[in-house]
Design a protein around this motif. Sequence first.
Motif, short mmCIF file in Angstrom:
data_model
loop_
_atom_site.label_atom_id
_atom_site.label_comp_id
_atom_site.label_asym_id
_atom_site.label_seq_id
_atom_site.Cartn_x
_atom_site.Cartn_y
_atom_site.Cartn_z
N GLY A 1 0.81 -1.22 0.00
CA GLY A 1 0.00 0.00 0.00
C GLY A 1 0.84 1.27 0.00
N ARG A 2 2.08 1.16 0.45
CA ARG A 2 2.95 2.34 0.45
C ARG A 2 3.43 2.66 -0.96
NH1 ARG A 2 8.22 3.15 4.36
NH2 ARG A 2 9.51 3.06 2.52
N ARG A 3 3.56 1.63 -1.79
CA ARG A 3 4.11 1.83 -3.13
C ARG A 3 3.01 2.01 -4.19
NH1 ARG A 3 4.95 2.73 -7.39
NH2 ARG A 3 6.66 2.20 -8.83
N TRP A 4 1.90 1.27 -4.01
CA TRP A 4 0.85 1.28 -5.02
C TRP A 4 -0.53 1.51 -4.37
CZ3 TRP A 4 4.25 -3.16 -5.12
CH2 TRP A 4 5.20 -3.12 -6.13
N HIS A 5 -1.51 1.85 -5.19
CA HIS A 5 -2.90 1.77 -4.71
C HIS A 5 -3.20 0.31 -4.45
CE1 HIS A 5 -4.40 5.86 -5.21
NE2 HIS A 5 -3.59 5.95 -6.25
N LEU A 6 -3.69 0.03 -3.26
CA LEU A 6 -3.88 -1.36 -2.86
C LEU A 6 -5.06 -1.97 -3.62
CD1 LEU A 6 -2.44 -3.15 -0.78
CD2 LEU A 6 -4.20 -2.52 0.86
N PRO A 7 -4.80 -2.97 -4.50
CA PRO A 7 -5.91 -3.55 -5.26
C PRO A 7 -6.92 -4.23 -4.33
CG PRO A 7 -3.81 -4.18 -6.21
CD PRO A 7 -3.51 -3.56 -4.89
N ILE A 8 -8.18 -4.23 -4.76
CA ILE A 8 -9.24 -4.85 -3.96
C ILE A 8 -8.96 -6.35 -3.80
CG2 ILE A 8 -11.71 -5.47 -3.95
CD1 ILE A 8 -12.19 -2.74 -5.31
N GLY A 9 -9.10 -6.83 -2.63
CA GLY A 9 -8.93 -8.27 -2.36
C GLY A 9 -7.53 -8.67 -1.91
N GLY B 1 -6.28 7.56 7.16
CA GLY B 1 -6.98 6.34 6.75
C GLY B 1 -6.16 5.10 7.08
N TRP B 2 -4.85 5.15 6.75
CA TRP B 2 -3.99 4.00 7.03
C TRP B 2 -3.88 3.76 8.53
CZ3 TRP B 2 -2.65 0.15 4.17
CH2 TRP B 2 -2.60 0.30 2.79
N PHE B 3 -3.81 4.86 9.31
CA PHE B 3 -3.72 4.71 10.76
C PHE B 3 -4.96 3.98 11.29
CE2 PHE B 3 -4.60 6.24 15.08
CZ PHE B 3 -3.43 5.86 15.71
N LEU B 4 -6.12 4.39 10.76
CA LEU B 4 -7.36 3.74 11.20
C LEU B 4 -7.40 2.26 10.81
CD1 LEU B 4 -10.25 6.33 10.70
CD2 LEU B 4 -9.33 5.41 12.84
N ALA C 1 0.67 1.00 15.70
CA ALA C 1 2.12 1.27 15.76
C ALA C 1 2.83 0.71 14.54
CB ALA C 1 2.69 0.67 17.04
N THR C 2 2.45 -0.49 14.14
CA THR C 2 3.06 -1.10 12.96
C THR C 2 2.82 -0.23 11.73
OG1 THR C 2 2.62 -3.26 13.91
CG2 THR C 2 3.14 -3.22 11.58
N THR C 3 1.59 0.29 11.63
CA THR C 3 1.26 1.15 10.49
C THR C 3 2.11 2.42 10.50
OG1 THR C 3 -0.99 0.31 10.60
CG2 THR C 3 -0.65 2.30 9.31
N LEU C 4 2.20 3.05 11.65
CA LEU C 4 2.96 4.30 11.73
C LEU C 4 4.42 4.07 11.35
CD1 LEU C 4 1.51 5.89 15.00
CD2 LEU C 4 1.21 6.70 12.65
N VAL C 5 5.00 3.00 11.85
CA VAL C 5 6.41 2.73 11.56
C VAL C 5 6.59 2.37 10.08
CG1 VAL C 5 8.32 1.12 12.00
CG2 VAL C 5 6.97 2.01 13.91
N THR C 6 5.77 1.46 9.59
CA THR C 6 5.95 0.99 8.21
C THR C 6 5.68 2.08 7.19
OG1 THR C 6 5.14 -1.14 9.00
CG2 THR C 6 5.32 -0.89 6.63
#
Lengths: 355, 296
Positions: A217-225, A279-282, A325-330
């Motif tokens: 998700g950091r590199r691309w728009h995350l495809p559905i599924g 959004g990613w944090f949530l 926390a994992t999201t914030l770090v990654t």
Amino acid sequence: MTPSSFSARERWVLLVASAWLVSGLQLDAYAHATTPELETFWTPWHGVLYSGIAVSGLTLVWLMRPRLPVIPTYRTLLALPNALRVPMIGMALLLVGGGVDTLWHNVFGIEQGLEIFVSPSHEFIILGMVLVAAGPALMLATVPGDRLSPGDATLATISALLSALPLHIYSLHASALGSTFFGDGRDPVRIFSTDAQSVHGYLFSTVLLLVPILLIGRRWHLPIGVPTLLVGLPAILMHLMFTTDDGWWMSLTVAGAAAGAELVLRLGAHFLRLPAEAGWFLIGLLAPPLVWGTVLIVASRIEGVGWNVHMVSGLLTLTAFTGAATTLVTRNVRPAPAATPQAVPEEVRTGVPAS
Amino acid sequence: MTVLHRLACLVLTAGGLLLAWASPAAAHAGGLVATDARSHVVALSPAVPGLEVTAIEDGARLRLRNHTTVPVGVPTGGGAATPAVVAAGQKLTWIDTRSTPEGRSLGAGATQAWSIVLDVGGTPVTVTGELVGARPPSPVPWWLAAVLLAVAVPLVARRSRRPGDLLAATGLVAMAASITHVAGSTLAVESAPMAGTFLSAAGINLLAWPLILGGAVTVFRGRPAGVLAVCAGAALTAVFVLPDVTSFHRAVLPFAGPAVVERILVVLALGTGIGVAVAGASVLRTLALRAGAEVR
């Protein structure tokens, strides 16, 4: 073709090679988990594993050859693009780990039980596999653009899955996917107990399941599924390897809960229109308790949950914090910009050191 | 000190600690290991016509041939292969923890008795045997020789006028030592088919040997790019002879020949393997510089 760009054929060949390699590990883990006293070296599972190492190594040589100068040096090897350098380091770790592992066995004997999962030479081998399997996704990441075609999304997902799977297998001692234990009902729960170990399992599995999704998700728009697959498939494969005696309900619940969580979070993001990072944090905060909460609800109906309200609510809160926390770090840890971006490519092109 | 130098120091220190603390070998599935004792069968009591129990591979395994008319039971307690029943006319070869020298620490010349009670058609038959300790060598000269070789190769290569050829030739020495070592280890095994045992003993060397050979041929044909393949193959040879550095410390080696030959082969494979891999950094840089100068 520039040294840092890769054709679709090259990406898929490395993907097949790394799938061969990781399948060997998966089959070997399955054989050791289900066949007691497996003593001989000559097993079909070892055949797949070792031929997978050979095929991956030869594939990397094939990929490196056109990207090295006429007379390659060690510096030009190290100056290869990350998409090759990372799997190359992985292959070196695999080979060194293999050699050291045999020495380790000759000197200290063969590891049994938990020792298998903490033996240093095994750590080298597992890390090597992870880095080799990350290669195809790293190669794809060199292609400009932040949208994935269906084919590329498949490649990135499989590559991420193959990278994560050895870690799931190797962290069996601290995995929520490797057991169906929901508390023995003691009140209060002892601090040093199987119950306590299970808490660690939920936290570690939360990190392992989230990181591949966050990196894609950091590199691309995350495809559905894709998130559903990256959570559901490890759960199903771990079940196949280690918990077949316990029935399918838990792995299928994890997969179903992942699909439900993805649906809920995508719909929520659509309506709330939050900034991307919020959004990613949530997602990090809500997805783990959604998935594990569903598992606990189903478990309470099928097997019974021995933990009381303190344990269950605390466990889910802790997975939420861990996910956030994992999201914030990654999402936020990024490499520093290169100081002299022109120095290395010149050497790679000519093969002649600057000095 | 660069990161690479620090890493190398860390690896060397860890390796040194590992070897300094090495305890006697424990059982290793699927292969023979160096030990400090030999094991043999002394007697069967009472003797049973047609029943034969022998220790093979310096006592690492037992072999039971049942030419009697009744099945023979091997009791539990000998490891993964036991309990076992050998039907009339059949044989069994197995590693038995009661008789194997693996993991046993005996003084040189010391003996230790062992026994296993078989069930021969309902009659107990005791197999008695003996472990005899052997004197291990001093590991220092062997390690010293390996280190000297590993240091000498880069030094000589640095002064050589044709460093590529030198590395190719040295890589071939490492390869030859490795092949002879693997062949000797294979011939020491009596309990498994030779071809499969050779492949098992060779392992990743099956990749390393072609790399060295192919690289050397390329170098001798005047294409110095082959040096990288030689270096990679030599590095792999050194890594995959590492499990057998136990031969520097142990007395009884799983090798079909004098122990001193096996130790020399390990020294050659390890020392020249590391030496070629290390020398590759400067040799390849020199060759690339020369090629660059010729182009200009």
